[in-house]
Design a protein around this motif. Structure first.
Motif, PDB file in Angstrom:
ATOM      1  N   UNK A   1     -13.436   0.523   4.691  1.00 55.53           N
ATOM      2  CA  UNK A   1     -13.078  -0.252   5.878  1.00 55.53           C
ATOM      3  C   UNK A   1     -12.505   0.672   6.949  1.00 55.53           C
ATOM      4  N   UNK A   2     -12.374   0.197   8.186  1.00 53.10           N
ATOM      5  CA  UNK A   2     -11.777   1.026   9.242  1.00 53.10           C
ATOM      6  C   UNK A   2     -10.363   1.482   8.919  1.00 53.10           C
ATOM      7  N   UNK A   3      -9.646   0.733   8.061  1.00 54.54           N
ATOM      8  CA  UNK A   3      -8.282   1.116   7.688  1.00 54.54           C
ATOM      9  C   UNK A   3      -8.258   2.102   6.524  1.00 54.54           C
ATOM     10  N   UNK A   4      -9.433   2.457   6.001  1.00 54.34           N
ATOM     11  CA  UNK A   4      -9.503   3.417   4.904  1.00 54.34           C
ATOM     12  C   UNK A   4      -9.550   2.808   3.523  1.00 54.34           C
ATOM     13  N   UNK A   5      -9.491   1.474   3.425  1.00 53.29           N
ATOM     14  CA  UNK A   5      -9.566   0.825   2.114  1.00 53.29           C
ATOM     15  C   UNK A   5     -10.977   0.968   1.554  1.00 53.29           C
ATOM     16  N   UNK A   6     -11.075   1.227   0.253  1.00 54.23           N
ATOM     17  CA  UNK A   6     -12.364   1.385  -0.410  1.00 54.23           C
ATOM     18  C   UNK A   6     -12.608   0.158  -1.295  1.00 54.23           C
ATOM     19  N   UNK A   7     -13.659  -0.562  -0.983  1.00 53.18           N
ATOM     20  CA  UNK A   7     -13.974  -1.807  -1.682  1.00 53.18           C
ATOM     21  C   UNK A   7     -15.252  -1.637  -2.489  1.00 53.18           C
ATOM     22  N   UNK A   8     -15.182  -1.938  -3.789  1.00 53.30           N
ATOM     23  CA  UNK A   8     -16.401  -2.006  -4.587  1.00 53.30           C
ATOM     24  C   UNK A   8     -17.204  -3.206  -4.102  1.00 53.30           C
ATOM     25  N   UNK A   9     -18.427  -2.947  -3.643  1.00 52.72           N
ATOM     26  CA  UNK A   9     -19.202  -3.975  -2.953  1.00 52.72           C
ATOM     27  C   UNK A   9     -20.583  -4.100  -3.566  1.00 52.72           C
ATOM     28  N   UNK A  10     -20.941  -5.329  -3.908  1.00 53.20           N
ATOM     29  CA  UNK A  10     -22.296  -5.608  -4.366  1.00 53.20           C
ATOM     30  C   UNK A  10     -23.139  -6.014  -3.168  1.00 53.20           C
ATOM     31  N   UNK A  11     -24.365  -5.505  -3.129  1.00 49.80           N
ATOM     32  CA  UNK A  11     -25.203  -5.771  -1.960  1.00 49.80           C
ATOM     33  C   UNK A  11     -26.669  -5.632  -2.325  1.00 49.80           C
ATOM     34  N   UNK A  12     -27.515  -6.051  -1.386  1.00 47.98           N
ATOM     35  CA  UNK A  12     -28.953  -5.887  -1.526  1.00 47.98           C
ATOM     36  C   UNK A  12     -29.385  -4.635  -0.766  1.00 47.98           C
ATOM     37  N   UNK A  13     -30.247  -3.842  -1.398  1.00 49.26           N
ATOM     38  CA  UNK A  13     -30.871  -2.702  -0.727  1.00 49.26           C
ATOM     39  C   UNK A  13     -32.248  -3.132  -0.252  1.00 49.26           C
TER      40      UNK A  13
END
Length: 650
Positions: A108-120
């Motif tokens: 995120x812009x604040x530097x937080x790292x989120x494990x994210x599921x998504x479609x490629x």
């Protein structure tokens, strides 16, 4: 007004790409995906329930798009596939892409790292994709219940990870098309941008086409082009991932045909409680890139969405837009989100497209987080609304309109004075069903709205509290009625409080009027205005407004109880003519709703001028099963003394 920033907010800087005639928003933010981070352009899209990104799984001649970025799956050490199958994902008539399911870290812009599921995205083609100003999108559906199961909900993940407070369930878009920059702010609202004309669009599920219940839809009363009304009682949605108007085929074609006749007609969207008007200079947009570059084109497109009008940046660029959720805490780490609705506010430096403001005001500040489980509003089957016309055993008629939880209407009494009288109040929940009744609290001002001859009862008020029930015999309102007579009425009643039980049966499913709240009011000085505190530390913060003819007072403000510390909105009436009528008491009838336990209450009584005390009886009604209807309404009393006066609210 509290301008203190909430504990935890996240600002996504956004840029405006060139406007292209493909129906997609030109707005995007640049974020890092993977490890090390790869900078890619993402739309924050309230018109989808997935996260997706263009990837290197695409052949070189596929997935060609204007933004021209691709996520390199082999360059990220934190990347992993979560499924081995490639499948189609449909955006409806707009297009289809082939996708594979994966997981990686979004920063995120604040530097937080989120494990994210998504479609490629592994394949897509078509002119609409070629004109995309972004490489992917982060979905912002109306509810966590509607998120595609193989995808993350970024807002929900930010709450789960402690990056955002669940008490501030807002996503606010502020786009400046002239400067070509803006923001998407999660977990906060700028109160200075919510001061002008406003439009509240309560969420109402769109069911005409199965599978897209995730959009932020609401009821649209009428759609007009120029002087011609083209549709009524359909759905409308604000979609941050879209640009132009699109939706119902017939309606969009009729719109383009009417515009082609000339005269630059306005497009007018009328809701139950507010209105938007767009001039030709706003819906005719310059195409800045793509095949129609240099052309000014009306932004309307048939898209096969039956009985729906959907629009994005063509409206949002002229508004401060706030999406509001209700958060439900399931456990210490699990939060669910359901939709409340969308707020639009005119930008002070732009065209004033909100031409009729909603009666409901936006209250900055934290929201109550519910505990346990709740039913998604608008989805529960066969819920019965209090909206309509009702008649009691005395023959009196009551007509009610409902918007979200708020209720307004008029009363025609068959006992005592005749005339038409104003009603305000609250209903709790989505409606009544056969397994649970719906609580209702109303305030009535007994000053005639017409030209009847005045009498002492014009200084009086009433409070009603009870429940709506439904079964095979029909719909029934059972209400406890508290009449506050603040003066003597010779040969009729002496000053005092009178309690009665009133039973109403539905005589019409639709109210007699269509506008939500016709009362126009202006702030005035009144002895009731200010802050009040009771012995149990319950506090009232009130302002008083007069109707346009100074016949009666409209009260609004907040009630705060010591046990929760949460302020809840209230509305009601008071007798602003008590002093000129030489009375020792000023009648008051207030209503409140508590979303945490779904109770509604009417607080009814008098302000004692001599003792400077506010004495109120409280009728509190809770949702109960039909078998426990006798336990629905509880009575208590509160006595308040003044602490501070006067007070003002946004």
């Amino acid at each position: 007004m509290d301008n203190t920033p909430p504990p935890g907010r996240l600002v996504f800087p956004m840029q405006r790409g060139p406007f292209q005639n493909n129906g997609a928003s030109p707005w995007y933010c640049t974020l890092n995906l993977g490890t090390p981070g790869q900078m890619l352009k993402f739309a924050i899209d309230s018109g989808t329930n997935i996260n997706w990104v263009t990837s290197t799984l695409c052949p070189d001649d596929q997935c060609v798009h204007f933004a021209d970025g691709r996520f390199d799956v082999e360059a990220s050490s934190t990347f992993s596939f979560t499924d081995c199958l490639r499948r189609p994902y449909s955006f409806g008539p707009w297009g289809t892409m082939q996708v594979e399911t994966a997981s990686d870290v979004l920063t995120t812009p604040a530097g937080a790292r989120l494990d994210t599921q998504l479609f490629l995205a592994a394949r897509y083609e078509g002119e609409q994709f070629k004109q995309l100003d972004w490489d992917g999108a982060l979905g912002l559906p109306c509810s966590s219940a509607h998120v595609e199961s193989r995808n993350s909900f970024v807002l929900q993940a930010l709450m789960r990870e402690g990056q955002l407070s669940p008490a501030y369930p807002f996503v606010a878009f502020d786009w400046n098309s002239h400067e070509r920059n803006g923001t998407c702010e999660m977990g906060a609202v700028d109160p200075l941008k919510t001061q002008g004309p406003r439009l509240f669009l309560p969420w109402s599920v769109y069911t005409a086409l199965p599978g897209i219940e995730y959009i932020w839809s609401t009821e649209l009363k009428s759609y007009s082009v120029g002087t011609e009304q083209l549709a009524s009682n359909i759905k409308f949605a604000i979609d941050s991932g879209s640009s132009r108007f699109k939706g119902d085929d017939t309606l969009m074609r009729q719109t383009l045909a009417r515009i082609a006749q000339g005269g630059e007609p306005d497009v007018v969207l009328k809701f139950a409680d507010g209105e938007i008007t767009l001039g030709a200079n706003l819906y005719n947009c310059l195409t800045e890139e793509g095949p129609q570059k240099g052309q000014v084109l009306p932004q309307f497109n048939a898209l096969g969405l039956t009985d729906l009008v959907l629009v994005g940046s063509v409206v949002m660029e002229h508004c401060y837009t706030v999406y509001e959720y209700q958060v439900v805490k399931c456990s210490n780490t699990v939060y669910s989100l359901s939709p409340v609705g969308v707020w639009l506010f005119n930008r002070p430096d732009g065209p004033q497209i909100i031409t009729q403001s909603s009666s409901r005001r936006f209250a900055p500040g934290e929201r109550t987080v519910l505990n346990g489980r709740t039913t998604l509003p608008g989805v529960a089957s066969q819920a019965v609304s209090v909206a309509g016309t009702w008649q009691n055993d005395y023959g009196s008629l009551m007509t009610l309109n409902v918007l979200d939880r708020q209720v307004c209407g008029t009363y025609q009494s068959s006992t005592g004075s005749t005339g038409h009288y104003a009603i305000r109040g609250f209903a709790s929940g989505a409606g009544a069903s056969r397994i649970k009744n719906q609580p209702l609290a109303l305030a009535i001002e007994w000053h005639d709205l017409g030209e009847e001859t005045s009498d002492p009862s014009w200084n009086w008020v009433s409070g009603l509290s009870g429940q709506l029930s439904t079964d095979d015999r029909g719909d029934v309102l059972t209400l406890s009625h508290l009449l506050v007579a603040s003066s003597d009425f010779p040969d009729f009643a002496n000053r005092g409080n009178y309690l009665d039980k009133l039973v109403y049966h539905r005589v019409a499913k639709q109210p007699l009027t269509t506008s939500f709240d016709p009362i126009e009011s202006i702030p005035i000085k009144n002895a009731l205005a200010g802050h009040w505190v009771a012995l149990d530390k319950t506090t009232l913060s009130l302002i008083v407004e007069a109707d346009s003819r100074h016949r009666f007072g409209v009260v609004r403000g907040y009630l705060t109880t010591s046990d929760t510390g949460t302020a809840v909105e209230l509305t009601g009436f008071t007798d602003i003519n008590a002093v000129t009528s030489k009375l020792a008491f000023q009648s008051v009838s207030l209503t409140v709703t508590n979303t945490q336990d779904e109770t509604v209450s009417t607080l009814c009584g008098t302000l004692d001028f001599m003792g400077q005390t506010l004495n109120l009886l409280v009728l509190a009604s809770s949702p109960v099963t039909p078998a426990q209807a006798y336990l629905a309404t509880k009575i208590s009393s509160l006595s308040f003394i003044r602490t501070i006066s006067p007070v003002s609210f946004p």
